[in-house]
Design a protein around this motif. Structure first.
Motif, mmCIF file in Angstrom:
data_model
loop_
_atom_site.group_PDB
_atom_site.id
_atom_site.type_symbol
_atom_site.label_atom_id
_atom_site.label_comp_id
_atom_site.label_asym_id
_atom_site.label_seq_id
_atom_site.Cartn_x
_atom_site.Cartn_y
_atom_site.Cartn_z
ATOM 1 N N GLY A 4 0.525 -1.302 -0.026
ATOM 2 C CA GLY A 4 0.008 0.014 -0.029
ATOM 3 C C GLY A 4 0.603 1.506 0.269
ATOM 4 N N SER A 5 1.752 1.838 0.916
ATOM 5 C CA SER A 5 2.811 2.672 0.731
ATOM 6 C C SER A 5 3.392 2.692 -0.836
ATOM 7 C CB SER A 5 4.432 2.339 2.046
ATOM 8 O OG SER A 5 3.374 2.535 2.927
ATOM 9 N N ARG A 6 4.328 1.595 -1.442
ATOM 10 C CA ARG A 6 4.842 1.694 -2.138
ATOM 11 C C ARG A 6 3.243 2.137 -3.648
ATOM 12 N NH1 ARG A 6 8.186 -3.937 -2.914
ATOM 13 N NH2 ARG A 6 9.010 -3.229 -1.280
ATOM 14 N N GLU A 7 2.454 1.476 -3.565
ATOM 15 C CA GLU A 7 1.209 2.102 -4.182
ATOM 16 C C GLU A 7 0.913 3.807 -4.276
ATOM 17 O OE1 GLU A 7 -2.167 0.039 -4.361
ATOM 18 O OE2 GLU A 7 -1.063 -1.647 -5.302
ATOM 19 N N THR A 8 0.871 4.200 -3.177
ATOM 20 C CA THR A 8 0.692 5.779 -2.409
ATOM 21 C C THR A 8 1.610 6.090 -2.881
ATOM 22 O OG1 THR A 8 -0.695 4.641 -1.384
ATOM 23 C CG2 THR A 8 0.264 7.058 -1.370
ATOM 24 N N ARG A 9 3.059 5.982 -2.864
ATOM 25 C CA ARG A 9 4.685 6.881 -3.099
ATOM 26 C C ARG A 9 4.304 6.922 -4.609
ATOM 27 N NH1 ARG A 9 9.334 4.881 -5.107
ATOM 28 N NH2 ARG A 9 8.912 2.874 -4.867
ATOM 29 N N LEU A 10 4.037 5.747 -5.491
ATOM 30 C CA LEU A 10 4.258 6.092 -7.010
ATOM 31 C C LEU A 10 2.977 6.599 -7.782
ATOM 32 C CD1 LEU A 10 5.007 2.595 -7.889
ATOM 33 C CD2 LEU A 10 6.164 4.134 -8.299
ATOM 34 N N GLN A 11 1.796 6.828 -6.938
ATOM 35 C CA GLN A 11 0.751 7.888 -7.526
ATOM 36 C C GLN A 11 1.116 8.519 -7.062
ATOM 37 O OE1 GLN A 11 -2.849 6.463 -5.760
ATOM 38 N NE2 GLN A 11 -3.921 8.015 -6.882
ATOM 39 N N TYR A 12 1.691 8.637 -5.611
ATOM 40 C CA TYR A 12 2.142 10.540 -5.627
ATOM 41 C C TYR A 12 2.821 10.902 -6.371
ATOM 42 C CZ TYR A 12 3.267 14.764 -2.387
ATOM 43 O OH TYR A 12 3.263 15.674 -1.883
ATOM 44 N N LEU A 13 3.964 10.438 -6.804
ATOM 45 C CA LEU A 13 4.739 10.883 -7.616
ATOM 46 C C LEU A 13 4.409 10.934 -8.871
ATOM 47 C CD1 LEU A 13 7.982 8.503 -6.671
ATOM 48 C CD2 LEU A 13 7.914 10.702 -6.526
ATOM 49 N N ALA A 14 3.599 9.862 -9.634
ATOM 50 C CA ALA A 14 3.044 10.565 -10.114
ATOM 51 C C ALA A 14 1.719 11.747 -10.918
ATOM 52 C CB ALA A 14 2.366 9.292 -11.631
ATOM 53 N N GLU A 15 1.320 12.296 -9.500
ATOM 54 C CA GLU A 15 0.856 12.965 -10.152
ATOM 55 C C GLU A 15 1.398 14.952 -9.493
ATOM 56 O OE1 GLU A 15 -2.640 12.325 -6.608
ATOM 57 O OE2 GLU A 15 -3.104 11.046 -7.228
ATOM 58 N N ASN A 16 2.361 14.623 -9.158
ATOM 59 C CA ASN A 16 2.883 15.528 -8.608
ATOM 60 C C ASN A 16 4.100 15.953 -10.029
ATOM 61 O OD1 ASN A 16 1.193 16.837 -6.738
ATOM 62 N ND2 ASN A 16 1.952 14.609 -5.950
ATOM 63 N N ALA A 17 4.690 14.799 -10.548
ATOM 64 C CA ALA A 17 5.629 15.631 -11.470
ATOM 65 C C ALA A 17 5.442 16.855 -12.226
ATOM 66 C CB ALA A 17 5.251 13.419 -12.235
ATOM 67 N N HIS A 18 4.481 17.085 -12.332
ATOM 68 C CA HIS A 18 4.551 18.035 -13.381
ATOM 69 C C HIS A 18 4.596 19.137 -12.710
ATOM 70 C CE1 HIS A 18 0.413 18.310 -11.649
ATOM 71 N NE2 HIS A 18 0.949 19.246 -12.165
ATOM 72 N N ASN A 19 4.885 19.126 -11.559
ATOM 73 C CA ASN A 19 4.821 20.763 -10.741
ATOM 74 C C ASN A 19 5.944 20.310 -9.374
ATOM 75 O OD1 ASN A 19 4.818 23.030 -9.323
ATOM 76 N ND2 ASN A 19 2.492 22.479 -8.219
ATOM 77 N N ALA A 20 7.444 19.944 -9.845
ATOM 78 C CA ALA A 20 7.803 19.389 -8.876
ATOM 79 C C ALA A 20 8.359 20.707 -8.225
ATOM 80 C CB ALA A 20 9.143 19.180 -9.496
ATOM 81 N N PRO A 21 8.825 20.637 -7.044
ATOM 82 C CA PRO A 21 9.293 21.975 -5.484
ATOM 83 C C PRO A 21 10.668 22.619 -6.624
ATOM 84 C CG PRO A 21 8.702 19.921 -4.519
ATOM 85 C CD PRO A 21 8.798 19.294 -5.901
ATOM 86 N N ARG A 22 10.515 23.707 -5.779
ATOM 87 C CA ARG A 22 12.185 24.153 -6.916
ATOM 88 C C ARG A 22 13.005 24.676 -5.458
ATOM 89 N NH1 ARG A 22 7.762 26.318 -10.369
ATOM 90 N NH2 ARG A 22 8.404 25.325 -12.711
ATOM 91 N N THR A 23 12.086 24.641 -4.229
ATOM 92 C CA THR A 23 13.242 25.260 -3.213
ATOM 93 C C THR A 23 13.523 24.093 -2.091
ATOM 94 O OG1 THR A 23 11.405 25.479 -2.080
ATOM 95 C CG2 THR A 23 11.816 28.161 -3.433
ATOM 96 N N VAL A 24 14.373 24.583 -1.146
ATOM 97 C CA VAL A 24 14.743 23.231 -0.036
ATOM 98 C C VAL A 24 13.394 22.853 0.220
ATOM 99 C CG1 VAL A 24 15.884 22.888 1.665
ATOM 100 C CG2 VAL A 24 16.599 24.223 -0.807
ATOM 101 N N ARG A 25 13.009 24.354 0.694
ATOM 102 C CA ARG A 25 11.703 24.482 1.034
ATOM 103 C C ARG A 25 10.108 23.531 0.878
ATOM 104 N NH1 ARG A 25 7.507 28.973 3.036
ATOM 105 N NH2 ARG A 25 6.197 28.457 5.007
ATOM 106 N N GLY A 26 9.921 23.480 -0.241
ATOM 107 C CA GLY A 26 9.316 23.481 -1.122
ATOM 108 C C GLY A 26 9.329 21.004 -1.114
ATOM 109 N N TRP A 27 10.377 20.727 -1.413
ATOM 110 C CA TRP A 27 10.818 19.722 -1.108
ATOM 111 C C TRP A 27 11.173 18.935 0.052
ATOM 112 C CZ3 TRP A 27 10.836 16.978 -5.289
ATOM 113 C CH2 TRP A 27 11.913 17.307 -6.833
ATOM 114 N N TYR A 28 10.966 19.646 1.207
ATOM 115 C CA TYR A 28 10.911 19.696 2.161
ATOM 116 C C TYR A 28 9.047 19.128 2.943
ATOM 117 C CZ TYR A 28 9.441 19.364 7.567
ATOM 118 O OH TYR A 28 9.672 19.090 8.486
ATOM 119 N N PHE A 29 8.598 20.209 2.628
ATOM 120 C CA PHE A 29 6.955 19.865 2.406
ATOM 121 C C PHE A 29 6.502 18.337 0.994
ATOM 122 C CE2 PHE A 29 7.272 23.865 4.271
ATOM 123 C CZ PHE A 29 6.578 23.658 6.419
#
Length: 139
Positions: A4-29
């Motif tokens: 379940g964790s792996r599936e959610t991780r991959l889904q989250y990565l796929a859903e947010n691939a178009h909007n990658a964070p640009r700052t350290v704070r963004g990567w943290y959150f």
């Protein structure tokens, strides 16, 4: 839980691939949110799997008890009956194909025979230990 964790991780990565964070704070959150979602999904999926496995175990034990109460003559093979019955019910409920259900029934029978053998071995060893203790007490 891991699945379940792996599936959610991959889904989250796929859903947010178009909007990658640009700052350290963004990567943290980003990672914090991803990790929290993975934990929640893992716990949820793990709980569901635990209920399924617990139900199968309860079914197995229930069938054994039914055999002991209603058909005491076949008590020595209660584990085998429970294994075959549980596998048959699982195949039916899960809507497995005939061939797959047959394999499950075969596996359930093998596990049941193995458990019967282990129980008999345990009883023999236990009886031998009791006899040795009894003979020591008499001496």
């Amino acid at each position: 839980m891991i699945r379940g964790s792996r599936e959610t991780r991959l889904q989250y990565l796929a859903e947010n691939a178009h909007n990658a964070p640009r700052t350290v704070r963004g990567w943290y959150f980003y990672n914090k949110t991803k990790n929290y979602r993975m934990i929640m999904a893992g716990m949820s999926r793990g709980g569901k799997e635990a209920v399924k496995i617990g139900s199968i175990g309860l079914l197995w034990a229930g069938i054994e008890e039914l055999v002991i109460r209603f058909i005491p003559a076949i008590e020595p093979i209660k584990e085998t009956i429970a294994g075959v019955s549980t596998a048959t019910l699982f195949g039916t409920v899960a809507r497995l194909g005939l061939r797959t259900t047959g394999k499950a029934v075969l596996l359930g029978g093998i596990v049941g025979v193995t458990m019967s053998g282990l129980r008999r071995g345990q009883e023999k060893v236990g009886n031998k230990i009791k006899e040795e203790r009894h003979s020591r007490e008499e001496s």
